[in-house]
Scaffold this motif. Structure first.
Motif, PDB file in Angstrom:
ATOM      1  N   VAL A 209      77.336  32.807 -27.843  1.00 11.85           N
ATOM      2  CA  VAL A 209      76.916  34.121 -27.357  1.00 11.85           C
ATOM      3  C   VAL A 209      77.114  35.163 -28.447  1.00 11.85           C
ATOM      4  CG1 VAL A 209      77.236  35.909 -25.612  1.00 11.85           C
ATOM      5  CG2 VAL A 209      77.501  33.516 -24.980  1.00 11.85           C
ATOM      6  N   MET A 210      78.225  35.048 -29.154  1.00 12.60           N
ATOM      7  CA  MET A 210      78.528  36.005 -30.224  1.00 12.60           C
ATOM      8  C   MET A 210      77.517  35.901 -31.369  1.00 12.60           C
ATOM      9  SD  MET A 210      80.104  36.092 -33.529  1.00 12.60           S
ATOM     10  CE  MET A 210      81.374  34.824 -33.639  1.00 12.60           C
ATOM     11  N   ARG A 211      77.307  34.701 -31.886  1.00 12.51           N
ATOM     12  CA  ARG A 211      76.461  34.518 -33.062  1.00 12.51           C
ATOM     13  C   ARG A 211      74.963  34.588 -32.761  1.00 12.51           C
ATOM     14  NH1 ARG A 211      79.489  29.470 -36.147  1.00 12.51           N
ATOM     15  NH2 ARG A 211      81.294  30.621 -36.918  1.00 12.51           N
ATOM     16  N   GLN A 212      74.579  34.142 -31.582  1.00 12.56           N
ATOM     17  CA  GLN A 212      73.153  34.079 -31.273  1.00 12.56           C
ATOM     18  C   GLN A 212      72.636  35.305 -30.526  1.00 12.56           C
ATOM     19  OE1 GLN A 212      71.687  30.331 -29.671  1.00 12.56           O
ATOM     20  NE2 GLN A 212      73.449  29.237 -30.450  1.00 12.56           N
ATOM     21  N   TYR A 213      73.537  36.057 -29.908  1.00 13.30           N
ATOM     22  CA  TYR A 213      73.075  37.204 -29.121  1.00 13.30           C
ATOM     23  C   TYR A 213      73.702  38.530 -29.556  1.00 13.30           C
ATOM     24  CZ  TYR A 213      72.099  40.224 -25.123  1.00 13.30           C
ATOM     25  OH  TYR A 213      71.698  41.274 -24.342  1.00 13.30           O
ATOM     26  N   LEU A 214      75.024  38.619 -29.545  1.00 13.83           N
ATOM     27  CA  LEU A 214      75.679  39.895 -29.845  1.00 13.83           C
ATOM     28  C   LEU A 214      75.514  40.317 -31.299  1.00 13.83           C
ATOM     29  CD1 LEU A 214      79.014  39.493 -27.810  1.00 13.83           C
ATOM     30  CD2 LEU A 214      76.934  40.731 -27.158  1.00 13.83           C
ATOM     31  N   MET A 215      75.717  39.394 -32.239  1.00 13.43           N
ATOM     32  CA  MET A 215      75.624  39.752 -33.659  1.00 13.43           C
ATOM     33  C   MET A 215      74.195  40.095 -34.101  1.00 13.43           C
ATOM     34  SD  MET A 215      78.687  39.862 -34.879  1.00 13.43           S
ATOM     35  CE  MET A 215      79.054  40.576 -33.268  1.00 13.43           C
ATOM     36  N   PRO A 216      73.178  39.308 -33.728  1.00 11.90           N
ATOM     37  CA  PRO A 216      71.806  39.694 -34.100  1.00 11.90           C
ATOM     38  C   PRO A 216      71.401  41.056 -33.555  1.00 11.90           C
ATOM     39  CG  PRO A 216      71.852  37.384 -33.469  1.00 11.90           C
ATOM     40  CD  PRO A 216      73.202  37.949 -33.140  1.00 11.90           C
ATOM     41  N   LYS A 217      71.935  41.442 -32.390  1.00 11.24           N
ATOM     42  CA  LYS A 217      71.631  42.744 -31.799  1.00 11.24           C
ATOM     43  C   LYS A 217      72.561  43.844 -32.293  1.00 11.24           C
ATOM     44  CE  LYS A 217      70.527  43.393 -27.618  1.00 11.24           C
ATOM     45  NZ  LYS A 217      70.683  43.543 -26.161  1.00 11.24           N
ATOM     46  N   ASN A 218      73.505  43.466 -33.154  1.00 10.00           N
ATOM     47  CA  ASN A 218      74.478  44.415 -33.694  1.00 10.00           C
ATOM     48  C   ASN A 218      75.353  45.030 -32.586  1.00 10.00           C
ATOM     49  OD1 ASN A 218      75.629  45.542 -35.993  1.00 10.00           O
ATOM     50  ND2 ASN A 218      74.440  47.424 -35.841  1.00 10.00           N
ATOM     51  N   GLU A 219      75.624  44.242 -31.566  1.00  6.54           N
ATOM     52  CA  GLU A 219      76.450  44.693 -30.445  1.00  6.54           C
ATOM     53  C   GLU A 219      77.924  44.434 -30.745  1.00  6.54           C
ATOM     54  OE1 GLU A 219      75.577  46.253 -27.820  1.00  6.54           O
ATOM     55  OE2 GLU A 219      73.573  45.707 -27.149  1.00  6.54           O
ATOM     56  N   PHE A 220      78.416  45.051 -31.822  1.00  6.88           N
ATOM     57  CA  PHE A 220      79.794  44.766 -32.219  1.00  6.88           C
ATOM     58  C   PHE A 220      80.823  45.340 -31.255  1.00  6.88           C
ATOM     59  CE2 PHE A 220      78.404  48.517 -34.640  1.00  6.88           C
ATOM     60  CZ  PHE A 220      79.377  49.436 -34.304  1.00  6.88           C
ATOM     61  N   ARG A 221      80.456  46.379 -30.501  1.00 12.09           N
ATOM     62  CA  ARG A 221      81.411  46.954 -29.549  1.00 12.09           C
ATOM     63  C   ARG A 221      81.707  45.964 -28.420  1.00 12.09           C
ATOM     64  NH1 ARG A 221      79.539  53.335 -28.840  1.00 12.09           N
ATOM     65  NH2 ARG A 221      79.977  53.950 -31.013  1.00 12.09           N
ATOM     66  N   LYS A 222      80.666  45.315 -27.934  1.00 12.88           N
ATOM     67  CA  LYS A 222      80.866  44.323 -26.878  1.00 12.88           C
ATOM     68  C   LYS A 222      81.595  43.099 -27.424  1.00 12.88           C
ATOM     69  CE  LYS A 222      76.834  45.880 -24.294  1.00 12.88           C
ATOM     70  NZ  LYS A 222      75.451  45.596 -23.895  1.00 12.88           N
ATOM     71  N   PHE A 223      81.235  42.718 -28.641  1.00 10.59           N
ATOM     72  CA  PHE A 223      81.936  41.614 -29.295  1.00 10.59           C
ATOM     73  C   PHE A 223      83.411  41.949 -29.448  1.00 10.59           C
ATOM     74  CE2 PHE A 223      83.517  40.525 -33.626  1.00 10.59           C
ATOM     75  CZ  PHE A 223      83.828  39.202 -33.389  1.00 10.59           C
ATOM     76  N   ASN A 224      83.691  43.162 -29.936  1.00 14.70           N
ATOM     77  CA  ASN A 224      85.076  43.576 -30.134  1.00 14.70           C
ATOM     78  C   ASN A 224      85.850  43.635 -28.827  1.00 14.70           C
ATOM     79  OD1 ASN A 224      84.776  43.792 -32.886  1.00 14.70           O
ATOM     80  ND2 ASN A 224      84.454  46.000 -32.888  1.00 14.70           N
ATOM     81  N   PHE A 225      85.212  44.145 -27.775  1.00 13.96           N
ATOM     82  CA  PHE A 225      85.912  44.249 -26.499  1.00 13.96           C
ATOM     83  C   PHE A 225      86.347  42.877 -25.999  1.00 13.96           C
ATOM     84  CE2 PHE A 225      85.927  44.290 -21.822  1.00 13.96           C
ATOM     85  CZ  PHE A 225      86.926  45.237 -21.607  1.00 13.96           C
ATOM     86  N   SER A 226      85.460  41.887 -26.139  1.00 11.97           N
ATOM     87  CA  SER A 226      85.801  40.542 -25.662  1.00 11.97           C
ATOM     88  C   SER A 226      86.999  39.967 -26.405  1.00 11.97           C
ATOM     89  CB  SER A 226      84.597  39.604 -25.799  1.00 11.97           C
ATOM     90  OG  SER A 226      84.288  39.342 -27.158  1.00 11.97           O
ATOM     91  N   VAL A 227      87.041  40.179 -27.718  1.00 14.66           N
ATOM     92  CA  VAL A 227      88.162  39.622 -28.478  1.00 14.66           C
ATOM     93  C   VAL A 227      89.427  40.471 -28.332  1.00 14.66           C
ATOM     94  CG1 VAL A 227      86.738  38.358 -30.130  1.00 14.66           C
ATOM     95  CG2 VAL A 227      87.329  40.720 -30.617  1.00 14.66           C
TER      96      VAL A 227
END
Length: 473
Positions: free
Chosen positions: A339-357
């Motif tokens: 989900v991180m590499r194929q969806y969040l990162m290509p969309k530059n959704e680093f805030r959502k990525f950061n929140f999850s971690v």
């Protein structure tokens, strides 16, 4: 699709090497260094990881995305590469200097830290993000492949007893440096350095830091367990826990290969506003991933009692309890990573990525601090499972709520049923066989045959359609 498949083969070949090599090196290293030696190695490297993390400063993901977004424009590509390269060198050298100061005031395992510190210097020369961004996985694969084989030879020859821990550390760290330096030889014709200002170089600081925050959080819930175990319990327990995690990690590495290949392609699709195609690719690859990860989990539980005695040595026999408990990570981690590499990162959704971690880090740190003093290694096991489940759950929730993505219940049920039957079958059929490498090989081949037959019978095997698409004229 053909280019993706070709890149996947390059990455899969290299990742396959990463899987095969441990079957040679781990028995040698575990028996030579023992539980304590493995514990010191992992304790030292857990702390080194914090420095390499800062030195990399998020370029592993941020750099790929930036290069992928300008790869069609040669002038912008040259400029972007020059900015990111200089940014990486400056940050890495600063961290290296700070590390030297850190070691000078550190008394415990000082020599080991200095040797392992070469891994930080390796960050200065790391440009793997560039080749991944232009979807040229051949270069990274071939250079890493050669260095890994040389490292294998050196480990076999020089690591023979508990006194050889410093040699093992040096071989591993020096390999990282040489592997990264080699990649510069393949830059000719692909990109060239151009003059950029210091302001342009450091314009990448803020966005890279956004990725870095997430990497810090990931480290807190994946690596801090080893540090806490070393500080609160003993380095011997670090050795047991580290090898438990390593066994699941070997499987996770090959399963997540496809993510590395797809990230630049999905970034390109998103930048081209081809969102429907992007989701279609994600759906297909997620089910392919589960096709492999679910039986891998079942297989690991079924064969671990025959695998561990010869693979790690008798001193690591306790792993027959911890490995089955950690086996679900083989499914959980790749899902969250995808989900991180194929969806969040290509969309530059680093805030959502950061929140999850961040959530994963809070759960991981809290449960480690609470449970390790009481339950020791089991506290770390529970903390790892809870943190990874939380991270993957949050990322999947983003994917479900924002897209039309759906899992096929029929396919997943087929994978689970086939995986369980496969696991029971190989456990029963090989119950009286000795704990040797040949038994493990027989179990893997037998399990693979049973699983493939069952999934074909249930009509849930995704490889048939993939091969049809790849070889279609």
């Amino acid at each position: 699709m053909k280019k993706i498949f070709k890149n996947f083969l390059y990455q899969a070949t290299y990742q396959l090497l990463l899987i095969i090599l441990p079957f040679v090196t781990i028995p040698i290293v575990s028996n030579a260094l023992g539980v304590k030696g493995i514990g010191i190695y992992n304790y030292v490297n857990s702390i080194i990881t914090y420095f390499t993390l800062v030195a990399g400063l998020g370029l592993a993901n941020y750099g790929i995305r930036e290069i992928a977004s300008v790869r069609e424009n040669k002038n912008l590509l040259n400029k972007k590469f020059s900015e990111l390269l200089q940014f990486n060198i400056i940050i890495s050298l600063f961290v290296t200097a700070f590390f030297v100061f850190f070691v000078l005031v550190l008394s415990r395992y000082q020599v080991y830290f200095l040797i392992a510190g070469l891994s930080i210097i390796a960050c200065v020369f790391d440009i793997s993000w560039f080749f991944a961004g232009i979807e040229d996985f051949k270069v990274v694969t071939l250079s890493n492949f050669a260095i890994k084989l040389i490292s294998l030879f050196l480990i076999v020859v020089f690591v023979n007893s508990t006194d050889d821990l410093f040699k093992y550390l040096f071989i591993q760290a020096a390999s990282s440096v040489i592997s990264n330096v080699l990649m510069f030889l393949f830059l000719k014709g692909k990109v060239k350095l151009v003059k950029v200002t210091l302001g342009e170089v450091f314009s990448h600081f803020k966005p890279a830091v956004n990725y870095f925050y997430g990497n810090v959080a990931i480290t807190l819930y994946t690596t801090l367990s080893k540090t806490f175990l070393g500080l609160m319990v003993s380095v011997a327990i670090v050795g047991l826990y580290s090898n438990s995690i390593q066994l699941t990690s070997i499987v996770v590495v090959i399963i997540t290969t496809l993510d590395t290949v797809l990230m630049p392609r999905l970034t390109y699709l998103f930048e081209s506003n081809n969102f429907a195609k992007m989701i279609s690719v994600i759906e297909q690859t997620f089910h392919v991933q589960l096709f492999f990860s679910i039986p891998a989990m079942c297989g690991l539980i079924a064969i671990n009692n025959k695998l561990i005695p010869w693979f790690f040595g008798k001193s690591f026999s306790y792993l027959t309890y911890t490995v089955p408990a950690l086996a679900p990570l083989v499914v959980i981690i790749p899902l969250g990573t995808s989900v991180m590499r194929q969806y969040l990162m290509p969309k530059n959704e680093f805030r959502k990525f950061n929140f999850s971690v961040y959530v994963g880090a809070i759960i991981g740190v809290t449960t480690n601090l609470m449970l390790i003093p009481i339950f020791k290694i089991w506290g770390a096991v529970i903390a790892s499972l809870l943190a990874e489940v939380a991270v993957t759950y949050l990322r999947l929730r983003y994917l479900f709520s924002e897209t039309s993505f759906t899992f096929s219940k029929k396919k997943i049920a087929g994978y689970v049923f086939s995986g369980i039957v496969m696991g029971v079958a190989i456990y029963t059929l090989t119950a009286k066989m000795p704990s040797v490498a040949m038994t493990t090989l027989i179990q893997i081949i037998l399990g693979g045959i049973i699983y493939c037959i069952l999934t074909l019978f249930l009509r849930v095997n995704p490889l048939i359609q993939i091969f049809k698409d790849v070889f279609k004229k």
